[in-house]
Enzyme design. Structure first.
Site, PDB file in Angstrom:
ATOM      1  N   LYS A  13       0.932  -1.112  -0.045  1.00 33.41           N
ATOM      2  CA  LYS A  13       0.223  -0.322  -0.142  1.00 33.41           C
ATOM      3  C   LYS A  13       0.749   1.066  -0.547  1.00 33.41           C
ATOM      4  CE  LYS A  13      -2.544  -1.111   3.848  1.00 33.41           C
ATOM      5  NZ  LYS A  13      -2.030  -2.467   4.066  1.00 33.41           N
ATOM      6  N   ARG A  88      -9.010   0.918   9.212  1.00 33.98           N
ATOM      7  CA  ARG A  88      -9.208  -0.387   9.552  1.00 33.98           C
ATOM      8  C   ARG A  88     -10.021  -1.108   9.980  1.00 33.98           C
ATOM      9  NH1 ARG A  88      -3.077   0.179   9.097  1.00 33.98           N
ATOM     10  NH2 ARG A  88      -1.921  -1.481   9.111  1.00 33.98           N
ATOM     11  N   ARG A 127      11.076  -6.667   4.620  1.00 36.09           N
ATOM     12  CA  ARG A 127      10.900  -5.392   4.319  1.00 36.09           C
ATOM     13  C   ARG A 127      11.830  -4.637   5.694  1.00 36.09           C
ATOM     14  NH1 ARG A 127       4.957  -2.538   4.664  1.00 36.09           N
ATOM     15  NH2 ARG A 127       5.273  -2.896   7.236  1.00 36.09           N
ATOM     16  N   ARG A 159      11.666  -2.047  10.626  1.00 34.30           N
ATOM     17  CA  ARG A 159      10.109  -1.349  11.305  1.00 34.30           C
ATOM     18  C   ARG A 159      10.554  -2.252  13.135  1.00 34.30           C
ATOM     19  NH1 ARG A 159       5.318   0.122   7.882  1.00 34.30           N
ATOM     20  NH2 ARG A 159       4.203  -1.194   9.829  1.00 34.30           N
TER      21      ARG A 159
END
Ligand code: AMP
Length: 213
Positions: A13, A88, A127, A159
């Protein structure tokens, strides 16, 4: 044009939002980025939500709706927005609809990026993001040398919520709380499903076709 980019964590996204911002000159609203910035700034809100983010749980609807109200009411919204990470929950989706109505505005497209779960977990595990330019990088696909950003040479960081134990938790939270939002938009005929497999450009082209139609 107001677009919601929707789907489980790690489907791309954020990456697709950045491309759409360039193409259509829209304002990118990533609630994850807004929350991470609060944590970095050590604000009262940041301290309250730090552990929620690290655990991969959802920040409360009250807080999220307040944040989105503040962000969307600014002038920048007039040229159109891309929402990435919001709504969400169904409660958030209902609140968002009301907010747009109050502003005499509307959601034009909800793009659901569809990737199978096994693939998502692999993507999240690999990622990284660049500390300098914010680029999102997949260590298995992009040309990463010495953990430096392939675009600007900045340091690549992971992250806190992209760790294996948290990834599983985030997928469960998605299934329980966020998946029903898909049906909500389907019933309003706003949902467009895009195959999220393949390269960034391939997915981007699929999204552009929908927006051009
Ligand atoms: P993201 O960058 O979109 O993956 O978001 C990172 C984290 O921020 C999520 O795992 C949640 O803890 C929190 N978050 C972001 N957006 C929302 C939202 N709309 N509602 C609740 N929590 C959110």
């Amino acid at each position: 044009m107001n677009i919601i980019l929707f789907g489980p964590p790690g489907v791309g996204k954020g990456t697709q939002a950045k491309l759409l911002v360039e193409r259509f000159n829209l304002k990118h609203i990533s609630t994850g980025d807004i929350l991470r910035a609060e944590v970095q700034k050590n604000t009262e809100l940041g301290n309250r939500i730090k552990s929620i983010l690290e655990a991969g749980k959802l920040v409360s609807d009250d807080i999220m709706i307040e944040i989105i109200k503040k962000t969307i009411q600014s002038d920048e919204i007039k040229k159109g927005v891309i929402l990435d990470g919001f709504p969400r929950t169904v409660a958030q989706a209902i609140a968002l609809g009301k907010l747009f109505e109050e502003l005499n505005n509307k959601i034009d497209f909800v793009i659901y990026i569809d990737v199978d779960e096994e693939q998502i977990v692999k993507r999240l595990e690999n990622r990284y993001s660049c500390k300098s330019c914010g680029k999102i990088v997949n260590k298995m696909i992009d040309n990463v040398v010495d953990m430096k950003c392939p675009s600007c040479g900045g340091e690549l960081i992971k992250r806190d919520d992209d760790k294996p134990e948290t990834i599983l938790n985030r997928m469960n939270v998605y299934r329980d709380s966020t998946e029903p939002v898909k049906k909500y938009y389907q019933q309003q005929n706003l949902l467009f499903v895009v195959d999220g497999s393949g390269s960034v450009n391939e997915v981007s082209e699929r999204i552009n076709k929908i927006l051009e139609s």
